[in-house]
Design an enzyme around this catalytic site. Structure first.
Site, PDB file in Angstrom:
ATOM      1  CG  ASP A 166      27.706  13.328  -8.175  1.00 55.53           C
ATOM      2  OD1 ASP A 166      26.893  14.273  -8.146  1.00 55.53           O
ATOM      3  OD2 ASP A 166      28.038  12.747  -9.229  1.00 55.53           O
ATOM      4  CD  GLU A 204      28.458  16.861 -11.491  1.00 53.03           C
ATOM      5  OE1 GLU A 204      28.417  16.090 -10.504  1.00 53.03           O
ATOM      6  OE2 GLU A 204      27.753  16.700 -12.501  1.00 53.03           O
ATOM      7  CG  HIS A 247      25.142  15.662 -17.473  1.00 49.97           C
ATOM      8  ND1 HIS A 247      24.248  16.372 -16.713  1.00 49.97           N
ATOM      9  CD2 HIS A 247      26.002  15.085 -16.583  1.00 49.97           C
ATOM     10  CE1 HIS A 247      24.531  16.204 -15.432  1.00 49.97           C
ATOM     11  NE2 HIS A 247      25.601  15.442 -15.322  1.00 49.97           N
ATOM     12  CE1 TYR A 276      35.553   9.084 -10.601  1.00 47.52           C
ATOM     13  CE2 TYR A 276      36.130   9.221 -12.936  1.00 47.52           C
ATOM     14  CZ  TYR A 276      35.410   9.679 -11.851  1.00 47.52           C
ATOM     15  OH  TYR A 276      34.555  10.746 -12.022  1.00 47.52           O
ATOM     16  NE  ARG A 305      31.443  12.620 -10.501  1.00 41.99           N
ATOM     17  CZ  ARG A 305      31.382  11.389 -10.039  1.00 41.99           C
ATOM     18  NH1 ARG A 305      32.274  10.478 -10.433  1.00 41.99           N
ATOM     19  NH2 ARG A 305      30.447  11.024  -9.177  1.00 41.99           N
ATOM     20  CD  GLU A 336      29.557  15.211 -14.340  1.00 46.49           C
ATOM     21  OE1 GLU A 336      29.762  14.361 -13.477  1.00 46.49           O
ATOM     22  OE2 GLU A 336      28.428  15.483 -14.798  1.00 46.49           O
ATOM     23  CG  HIS A 356      22.325  12.513 -16.721  1.00 41.79           C
ATOM     24  ND1 HIS A 356      22.733  11.214 -16.726  1.00 41.79           N
ATOM     25  CD2 HIS A 356      23.151  13.140 -15.849  1.00 41.79           C
ATOM     26  CE1 HIS A 356      23.757  11.057 -15.897  1.00 41.79           C
ATOM     27  NE2 HIS A 356      24.026  12.221 -15.347  1.00 41.79           N
ATOM     28  CG  HIS A 389      26.174   6.593 -11.476  1.00 40.57           C
ATOM     29  ND1 HIS A 389      25.414   6.528 -12.619  1.00 40.57           N
ATOM     30  CD2 HIS A 389      26.768   7.808 -11.514  1.00 40.57           C
ATOM     31  CE1 HIS A 389      25.563   7.644 -13.317  1.00 40.57           C
ATOM     32  NE2 HIS A 389      26.381   8.432 -12.667  1.00 40.57           N
ATOM     33  CG  HIS A 405      32.904  10.364 -16.400  1.00 48.12           C
ATOM     34  ND1 HIS A 405      33.084  11.721 -16.484  1.00 48.12           N
ATOM     35  CD2 HIS A 405      33.452   9.988 -15.206  1.00 48.12           C
ATOM     36  CE1 HIS A 405      33.686  12.148 -15.386  1.00 48.12           C
ATOM     37  NE2 HIS A 405      33.932  11.120 -14.596  1.00 48.12           N
ATOM     38  CG  ASP A 458      25.050  16.588 -11.235  1.00 51.59           C
ATOM     39  OD1 ASP A 458      25.575  16.011 -10.265  1.00 51.59           O
ATOM     40  OD2 ASP A 458      25.108  16.150 -12.406  1.00 51.59           O
ATOM     41  CG  ASP A 495      -2.043  -0.980   1.106  1.00 54.98           C
ATOM     42  OD1 ASP A 495      -2.276  -1.446  -0.026  1.00 54.98           O
ATOM     43  OD2 ASP A 495      -2.672  -1.288   2.125  1.00 54.98           O
TER      44      ASP A 495
HETATM   45  N1  GLY Z   1      25.154  12.868 -10.552  1.00 54.54           N
HETATM   46  C1  GLY Z   1      25.239  12.230 -11.789  1.00 54.54           C
HETATM   47  C2  GLY Z   1      26.184  12.907 -12.677  1.00 54.54           C
HETATM   48  O1  GLY Z   1      27.039  13.620 -12.199  1.00 54.54           O
HETATM   49  O2  GLY Z   1      26.074  12.861 -13.855  1.00 54.54           O
HETATM   50 MN    MN Z   2      26.963  14.548 -10.339  1.00 53.81          MN
HETATM   51 MN    MN Z   3      26.663  15.327 -13.502  1.00 54.78          MN
END
Ligand code: GLY
Ligand code: MN
Ligand code: MN
Length: 436
Positions: free
Chosen positions: A257, A405, A351, A385, A403, A381, A358, A240, A347, A268, A36
């Site tokens: 992050d 960002e 974005h 790694y 990272r 960003e 995203h 992630h 990566h 972000d 529920d």
């Molecule tokens: N938080 C996801 C990214 O940085 O794309």
């Molecule tokens: Mn991020």
């Molecule tokens: Mn991001």
């Protein structure tokens, strides 16, 4: 956001699709978490962008030059009992009075009424393939009209992607949208500062996550834009990572992050800092390299420059630095061409950012990387790694994940960083963490 802003967007969309066409867009639906209990409701970004209507079980219909009004909203009827259990909902009267629908009908009448709206329209714009239920319904409505063709009605013969128009609109942020994005960015940046101040060895990662969420909610931002990543030590090498259940160790870095959502607009932010408050020498060297890569990428965020140029700049700085530090060996040009940096930087630079973290919008136009324009918002960003089991590099580098960002608005003059409220230079971070 005021209705006038949504109205402006609807007007623009209606102009785009033109006479003889119709556009449909459905709301998000409630998803069951367990028995529920539902997941918190989050409206579909496209639907909210056009309507500001924050309820499930709704469908907006746009019909250019329709006599009775161009904007029709199908939604739940007002239900006294529902209001007692679940709280306020607009009902058909509210849809017109508070959300400016020209007409509102019960969502229960959708199958009965939609064929009538589609009759004699040549084109239908809708999010093709996003919701199989709507796909199937649309085809059934079209067949319903075809079966009545002897009475002289014609069924639409062209299905068009609504996304193409809508996502191009969403890519460029208005002042009103930027106000919300700035607020999301400021609150999120302050939450990162709190997290740095709260950080100490022995805590669990989720205790730092709690600091972030506490700050978001205390400031009225009750939803995160995405699950927070709070990754100590080698957990940061999982891009992630969201388990957030390890203990923080003194000699490690902590990568966070996390960003809040403000009225459907995301922030972000990633910062990486030493749990002890002081970077070790290898951590410092890799961190400075990522920071330099970010600075090089940011220089490429200007109107008129291709989107990928920032990525290429970050690749060049990172690869060169990895050679200087001895993690890669060879000639810079060849290492870049052979993508030898990829095991450490897998990566892209970022974005689009907006209602979705995203966010929507094409990155290429006519097969070419698109040029940046004022009003776009994106993340920058870069990261490094070094897997904990990477045998090709000296032991001192292994298990370090970094990272950095920021959220960046393209302006006519260049760019504006929206997330500058949280430090990122080594000296600023160390000073902040030692001041407590
Ligand atoms: N938080 C996801 C990214 O940085 O794309
Ligand atoms: Mn991020
Ligand atoms: Mn991001």
């Amino acid at each position: 956001m005021k209705q006038s802003e949504f109205k402006k967007r609807r007007k623009k969309l209606i102009q785009h699709i033109g006479k003889g066409a119709i556009a449909l867009i459905g709301s998000a639906s409630i998803k069951i978490r367990n028995r529920d209990v539902d997941y918190p409701f989050r409206q579909d970004s496209d639907f909210y962008y056009l309507t500001g209507f924050n309820e499930p079980d709704a469908l907006a219909v746009f019909i250019p030059e329709r006599k009775e009004g161009e904007y029709v909203l199908f939604c739940r009827e007002f239900d006294e009992k529902k209001a007692i259990w679940e709280g306020a909902h607009a009902g058909l009267e509210g849809a017109k009075a508070d959300y400016d629908a020209d007409e509102a009908f019960s969502i229960e009448d959708l199958n009965k009424m939609l064929p009538g709206f589609l009759e004699n329209k040549a084109k239908v714009f809708y999010p093709i393939g996003r919701d199989s239920e709507l796909d199937n319904k649309l085809l059934a409505w079209i067949n319903n009209i075809k079966n009545r063709s002897r009475s002289g009605v014609t069924a639409p013969s062209e299905l068009h992607s609504l996304d193409l128009i809508l996502h191009e609109m969403r890519l460029f942020k208005s002042d009103k949208e930027l106000k919300l994005m700035r607020h999301a960015a400021e609150v999120s940046a302050a939450a990162h500062v709190k997290a740095m101040q709260a950080c100490k060895a022995g805590l669990f990662e989720y205790q730092i996550e709690a600091e972030l969420i506490h700050h978001f909610i205390q400031n009225g931002l009750r939803a995160v834009a995405y699950p927070s990543i709070v990754a100590g030590g080698k957990n940061a090498c999982t891009l992630h990572y969201t388990e957030n259940n390890s203990t923080l160790k003194s000699g490690d870095l902590l990568l966070i992050d996390a960003g809040a959502e403000c009225d459907h607009y995301a922030a972000d932010i990633t910062r990486t800092f030493p749990i002890s408050g002081r970077f070790s020498e290898p951590q410092k060297q890799l961190y400075q390299l990522v920071l330099d890569a970010q600075a090089a990428a940011l220089e490429q965020i200007q109107p008129g420059l291709p989107w990928n140029q920032a990525h290429d700049a970050s690749v060049e700085v990172l690869t060169k630095g990895l050679v200087e530090l001895g993690l890669l060996k060879g000639k810079l040009k060849k290492l870049i061409k052979d993508e030898k940096y990829k095991p450490f930087y897998m990566h892209r630079i970022g974005h689009w950012l907006g209602m979705d973290v995203h966010d929507v919008g094409d990155y290429k136009v006519n097969q070419e990387w698109r040029l940046l324009e004022a009003g776009m918002v994106l993340t920058v960003e870069p990261g490094l790694y070094i897997p904990a089991d990477c045998k090709t590099v000296d032991e001192k580098w292994r298990g370090i994940g970094i990272r950095i960002e920021d959220d960046v608005l393209v302006t006519p003059q260049g760019h504006e960083i929206l997330t500058g409220g949280v430090p990122k230079s080594i000296s600023e971070i160390e000073a902040l963490m030692q001041a407590i």
